[in-house]
Design an enzyme around this catalytic site. Structure first.
Site, PDB file in Angstrom:
ATOM      1  N   ASN A   1       0.822  -1.204   0.000  1.00  0.00           N
ATOM      2  CA  ASN A   1       0.000   0.000   0.000  1.00  0.00           C
ATOM      3  C   ASN A   1       0.861   1.262   0.000  1.00  0.00           C
ATOM      4  O   ASN A   1       2.029   1.217  -0.358  1.00  0.00           O
ATOM      5  CB  ASN A   1      -0.999  -0.019   1.146  1.00  0.00           C
ATOM      6  CG  ASN A   1      -2.367   0.455   0.687  1.00  0.00           C
ATOM      7  OD1 ASN A   1      -2.522   1.594   0.279  1.00  0.00           O
ATOM      8  ND2 ASN A   1      -3.348  -0.422   0.737  1.00  0.00           N
TER       9      ASN A   1
ATOM     10  N   HIS B   1       2.441   3.221   2.170  1.00  0.00           N
ATOM     11  CA  HIS B   1       3.741   3.219   2.838  1.00  0.00           C
ATOM     12  C   HIS B   1       4.737   2.344   2.099  1.00  0.00           C
ATOM     13  O   HIS B   1       5.933   2.671   2.024  1.00  0.00           O
ATOM     14  CB  HIS B   1       3.590   2.754   4.289  1.00  0.00           C
ATOM     15  CG  HIS B   1       4.753   3.101   5.153  1.00  0.00           C
ATOM     16  ND1 HIS B   1       5.707   2.180   5.531  1.00  0.00           N
ATOM     17  CD2 HIS B   1       5.126   4.279   5.726  1.00  0.00           C
ATOM     18  CE1 HIS B   1       6.606   2.774   6.299  1.00  0.00           C
ATOM     19  NE2 HIS B   1       6.286   4.043   6.428  1.00  0.00           N
ATOM     20  N   CYS B   2       4.252   1.257   1.525  1.00  0.00           N
ATOM     21  CA  CYS B   2       5.127   0.309   0.832  1.00  0.00           C
ATOM     22  C   CYS B   2       5.747   0.882  -0.437  1.00  0.00           C
ATOM     23  O   CYS B   2       6.801   0.429  -0.866  1.00  0.00           O
ATOM     24  CB  CYS B   2       4.358  -0.953   0.472  1.00  0.00           C
ATOM     25  SG  CYS B   2       3.573  -1.803   1.852  1.00  0.00           S
ATOM     26  N   ILE B   3       5.079   1.854  -1.069  1.00  0.00           N
ATOM     27  CA  ILE B   3       5.602   2.384  -2.335  1.00  0.00           C
ATOM     28  C   ILE B   3       6.367   3.693  -2.138  1.00  0.00           C
ATOM     29  O   ILE B   3       6.770   4.317  -3.118  1.00  0.00           O
ATOM     30  CB  ILE B   3       4.473   2.579  -3.370  1.00  0.00           C
ATOM     31  CG1 ILE B   3       3.511   3.697  -2.957  1.00  0.00           C
ATOM     32  CG2 ILE B   3       3.745   1.264  -3.612  1.00  0.00           C
ATOM     33  CD1 ILE B   3       2.552   4.121  -4.070  1.00  0.00           C
TER      34      ILE B   3
END
Length: 364
Positions: free
Chosen positions: A353, A355-357
């Site tokens: 999501n 934060h992950c990208i």
């Protein structure tokens, strides 16, 4: 320049909290056909929205390749800087550098990346470009950097309070696909040496069905020193209930590096499980060696996977009745920042999501 035979701790560097002032942020334009349906068209649009929003208050780098640069440039604000760096996928949090500071200078850390588990349970077989991306970015942008390889770590598996406390999960950092020859104590030593941590808080689990072996950034995040947002459900029949309850028990009995008790803010997960659909699945073209996926499988949807920019907090939305609850709670936790809801279905389909990208670069 690569710094030889030294660690950040030896040089007085530490990992600041994400809620502290940023210089910038790194994202990677999506293209991998096994992660992003239908040539990543929908994913690209939401990546652009996120990058453009962050660029309103901090510098943004978008890593692209020759075949993706033109599409990216059309959708991105002029404030977003394109940088040519080859990658295998678009998870900047996990493959880009982790940054540390001594209060006057910022340096990078290059970890070893093995696609969340290597030969044991990694998600794809060929990850050589991803593993080289951090060093490539640091060399292109002129940051001095430390090489932590062969220690395997992803940025999504750590959260810092900027004052010596680090949140991690046992499910991820002790998984046999990461650093199987190291003990828990030896892993702690590496984290302290490279991130300037003084105390590691080990949560047992992350989010149910998180294919990263349960990264901490999906279940628990610092909002300021001594305070965390914890993914939560009141539904005792949901497998997430036990995961979150175990984490809460740890947080309630532990103190941080400064000796403070944690103040825990329960952030609900979506009321209805978020699952991948047949239409989305049919738009994927898995590559050799990728983990198989099936329609109806539960995705690791969590509102804790937000990004704290200088001027805003970008919050995932899923078309769920808990979307507004998450926005309102984060508004209370970050009164000095604008709360920006982002419909994130087209990111979670890829496996992560907001934060992950994203990967923040702290201010000096």
């Amino acid at each position: 320049m690569k710094i030889e035979n030294r660690t950040p701790k030896q040089d007085g560097f530490y990992m600041p909290g994400e809620f502290e002032r940023h210089k910038g942020c790194i994202l990677i334009w999506p293209k991998r056909p096994g992660s992003w349906p239908y040539q990543a068209k929908a994913a690209g649009e939401v990546f652009a929205k996120i990058a453009n929003t962050i660029a309103e208050s901090e510098e943004v780098y978008m890593l692209t390749e020759p075949e993706t640069a033109e599409t990216a440039r059309k959708l991105l604000s002029e404030k977003v800087r394109l940088l040519t760096v080859e990658t295998d996928d678009a998870w900047a949090r996990d493959i880009c550098p982790t940054f540390v500071t001594n209060g006057n200078e910022v340096r990078g850390i290059n970890w070893s990346f093995n696609a969340w588990g290597g030969m044991f349970d990694g998600l794809y077989k060929d990850y050589a470009k991803d593993d080289k991306a951090a060093a490539e970015f640091l060399n292109q942008t002129g940051y001095d950097w430390y090489d932590a390889a062969p220690f395997v770590l992803e940025g999504g598996s750590i959260h810092s309070d900027g004052e010596g406390t680090l949140l991690v999960t046992e499910a991820c950092l002790l998984s046999p696909g990461r650093n199987p020859l190291l003990s828990k104590e030896e892993i702690e030593e590496r984290l302290c040496a490279y991130l300037g941590a003084k105390k590691i808080i080990w949560l047992p689990h992350g989010i149910y069905e998180d294919e990263t072996n349960e990264h901490v950034d999906n279940i628990c995040a610092f909002v300021r020193p001594g305070e965390v947002a914890l993914a939560w459900t009141e539904d005792k029949n949901d497998p997430q209930y036990a995961y979150s309850a175990e984490s809460l028990a740890v947080l309630e009995r532990e103190t941080d590096a400064a000796g403070r008790r944690f103040r825990v803010h329960k952030l609900p997960i979506p009321k209805q499980p978020v699952c991948i659909g047949e239409e989305e699945l049919s738009g994927l073209i898995p590559m050799e060696g990728e983990a198989e996926r099936s329609a109806g499988e539960r995705l690791a949807a969590s509102y804790v996977n937000f990004y704290i920019a200088n001027g805003a907090v970008l919050v995932p939305q899923f078309g769920d009745e808990h979307d507004e609850l998450a926005v309102n709670l984060l508004g209370e936790l970050f009164p000095d920042r604008r709360i920006v809801p982002v419909y994130a279905r087209d990111i979670i389909v890829g496996g992560g999501n907001i934060h992950c990208i994203t990967q923040q670069i702290p201010q000096n």
